[in-house]
Design a protein around this motif. Structure first.
Motif, mmCIF file in Angstrom:
data_model
loop_
_atom_site.group_PDB
_atom_site.id
_atom_site.type_symbol
_atom_site.label_atom_id
_atom_site.label_comp_id
_atom_site.label_asym_id
_atom_site.label_seq_id
_atom_site.Cartn_x
_atom_site.Cartn_y
_atom_site.Cartn_z
ATOM 1 N N VAL A 182 0.828 -1.215 0.000
ATOM 2 C CA VAL A 182 0.000 0.000 0.000
ATOM 3 C C VAL A 182 0.857 1.259 0.000
ATOM 4 O O VAL A 182 0.423 2.312 -0.489
ATOM 5 N N ALA A 183 2.076 1.172 0.515
ATOM 6 C CA ALA A 183 2.983 2.319 0.396
ATOM 7 C C ALA A 183 3.248 2.625 -1.069
ATOM 8 O O ALA A 183 3.275 3.787 -1.487
ATOM 9 N N ARG A 184 3.397 1.571 -1.866
ATOM 10 C CA ARG A 184 3.721 1.727 -3.290
ATOM 11 C C ARG A 184 2.514 2.175 -4.111
ATOM 12 O O ARG A 184 2.641 3.047 -4.981
ATOM 13 N N ILE A 185 1.344 1.570 -3.857
ATOM 14 C CA ILE A 185 0.214 1.815 -4.764
ATOM 15 C C ILE A 185 -0.790 2.830 -4.218
ATOM 16 O O ILE A 185 -1.710 3.231 -4.939
ATOM 17 N N SER A 186 -0.613 3.293 -2.966
ATOM 18 C CA SER A 186 -1.584 4.208 -2.385
ATOM 19 C C SER A 186 -0.955 5.380 -1.642
ATOM 20 O O SER A 186 -1.213 6.532 -1.963
ATOM 21 N N HIS A 187 -0.118 5.088 -0.651
ATOM 22 C CA HIS A 187 0.371 6.154 0.222
ATOM 23 C C HIS A 187 1.341 7.096 -0.484
ATOM 24 O O HIS A 187 1.213 8.329 -0.386
ATOM 25 N N LEU A 243 10.414 4.258 -0.173
ATOM 26 C CA LEU A 243 10.010 4.582 -1.538
ATOM 27 C C LEU A 243 10.280 6.044 -1.880
ATOM 28 O O LEU A 243 10.665 6.371 -3.003
ATOM 29 N N LEU A 244 10.090 6.930 -0.914
ATOM 30 C CA LEU A 244 10.339 8.347 -1.175
ATOM 31 C C LEU A 244 11.821 8.609 -1.439
ATOM 32 O O LEU A 244 12.173 9.498 -2.228
ATOM 33 N N VAL A 245 12.688 7.838 -0.794
ATOM 34 C CA VAL A 245 14.125 7.965 -1.077
ATOM 35 C C VAL A 245 14.396 7.587 -2.534
ATOM 36 O O VAL A 245 15.187 8.240 -3.232
ATOM 37 N N GLU A 246 13.729 6.519 -3.020
ATOM 38 C CA GLU A 246 13.888 6.125 -4.420
ATOM 39 C C GLU A 246 13.369 7.225 -5.351
ATOM 40 O O GLU A 246 13.998 7.544 -6.368
ATOM 41 N N VAL A 247 12.218 7.801 -5.009
ATOM 42 C CA VAL A 247 11.651 8.865 -5.834
ATOM 43 C C VAL A 247 12.570 10.083 -5.840
ATOM 44 O O VAL A 247 12.759 10.732 -6.877
ATOM 45 N N LYS A 253 17.774 12.879 -10.734
ATOM 46 C CA LYS A 253 18.160 12.547 -12.111
ATOM 47 C C LYS A 253 17.350 13.361 -13.118
ATOM 48 O O LYS A 253 17.872 13.827 -14.136
ATOM 49 N N LEU A 254 16.068 13.534 -12.825
ATOM 50 C CA LEU A 254 15.193 14.279 -13.726
ATOM 51 C C LEU A 254 15.621 15.744 -13.814
ATOM 52 O O LEU A 254 15.715 16.309 -14.909
ATOM 53 N N ILE A 255 15.902 16.338 -12.676
ATOM 54 C CA ILE A 255 16.350 17.738 -12.657
ATOM 55 C C ILE A 255 17.653 17.886 -13.437
ATOM 56 O O ILE A 255 17.822 18.816 -14.240
#
Length: 360
Positions: A182-187, A243-247, A253-255
């Motif tokens: 649920v952290a991945r698909i919701s939170h 997950l937020l660390v991965e994001v 990288k995007l910036i």
């Protein structure tokens, strides 16, 4: 609990908000007796008036207790349910909270913990309270059932049957695996939607005038209660934090790709996003089928949307999904009909022959 009885009731619902009352209505639809309790007597009266059951009395002996209270209250309310039912038949106890390891952790050392099995229906609404409830809320939806190593087998069976009686599909996971899922698909999606939506709060009016369906899709879930989601995310901090660390790493990288003009790097990150959308299961949990969007201009008058759907039905084309984008400058909406890729051209021609304005 050596036998495996059927879930015949009564079932006690503790907390008569959206989820609790919806579960009660679904159980009543299935013919199961329901007992209602809540710190708000008004909520119990409202839920009872909707046909969700009757108020619990001290003489009642529930077979199953469903705890449907805010996340911060789950641990003590579950413990109370286990305590007050231990001498009246030993009811199984479940909860429907969004996080499963936290309430289980609050029960460490509880001698009645074998009667507790966590669960989480993957359904909800931005609305709240018993008046927002629906017996159909869980129809066809996944319902996670999360037994722990000491869970009694009968209690697990009763909770899975609860999900089935409510029209849902029971999916068994460990509490920790559930929280990672649920952290991945919701939170995490909720948090990122909130950050995107926050950029709109002080945006100039002329910027907001350009808003379309894309920004509405991305920010829709950000409208949820900050208090409720603050409790949910705090209760699942470890999984969400990873997950937020991965994001954050991908955002860096995007910036860098954008500021350096690295088109290949930018497209690589965007391609990962496409891969993620394709990983989401398709209709009925099956593989994703190729679809195509058909765009139709629809006058903003009563009955026009119904007429469009009827004409699509007459075209013998099944609509897989639908989105509506209202044109701020005209009394017209742009309706996106998502259909099987092989049927899109047929639908376009059929609708045009019936006088609809389409966008190819």
């Amino acid at each position: 609990m050596s036998e495996t009885p059927r879930l015949t009731g009564p079932v006690e619902i503790v907390g008569t908000g959206l989820l609790g009352t919806s579960i009660a209505l679904a159980l009543r639809r299935a013919g199961v007796e329901v007992l209602l309790s809540d710190v708000s007597r008004e909520h119990v009266r409202t839920a009872s008036g909707l046909g969700a059951g009757r108020a619990r009395t001290d003489d009642d002996r529930p077979q199953l207790v469903v705890v449907a209270v805010p996340p911060d209250l789950l641990g003590p309310v579950i413990a109370d349910a286990l305590e007050r039912t231990k001498d009246i038949g030993g009811a199984a106890v479940t909860d429907v909270g969004s996080v499963k390891t936290a309430p289980l952790g609050a029960l460490v050392g509880n001698p009645e913990v074998s009667r507790y099995v966590g669960s989480h229906p993957m359904a909800g609404s931005e609305r709240s309270g018993p008046l927002a409830a629906s017996a159909a809320l869980f129809d066809g939806r996944p319902w996670a059932v999360t037994p722990h190593p000491d869970s009694d087998a009968t209690a697990v069976h009763l909770v899975e049957e609860l999900a089935q009686l409510c029209g849902a599909v029971a999916v068994r996971l460990s509490p920790a695996e559930h929280d990672r899922a649920v952290a991945r698909i919701s939170h995490m999606p909720h948090l990122l939607a909130a950050l995107v939506a926050a950029r709109l709060a002080d945006a100039p009016t002329d910027h907001l005038a350009l808003s379309g369906q894309g920004v509405r899709d991305v920010t829709r879930v950000a409208a949820g209660s900050p208090t409720l989601y603050g409790q949910i995310v705090s209760g699942n901090a470890a999984a969400v934090g990873e997950l937020l660390v991965e994001v954050k790493a991908d955002l860096d990288k995007l910036i860098a790709a954008i500021t350096r003009g690295d088109r290949q790097g930018l497209e690589g990150l965007l391609a990962q996003g496409v891969a993620g959308t394709l990983a989401i299961p398709g209709k009925h949990g099956g593989p994703v089928r190729p679809t195509r969007s058909v765009f139709v201009s629809v006058p903003d008058h009563p009955g026009e949307l119904a007429r469009l759907f009827a004409d699509a039905g007459e075209s013998d084309v099944n609509i897989e999904d639908v989105h509506i984008d209202h044109d701020p400058g005209r009394p017209v909406g742009l309706v996106e009909l998502v259909v099987d890729e092989t049927r899109a051209e047929h639908l376009l021609s059929s609708l045009e022959s019936r006088g609809w304005v389409t966008h190819r």
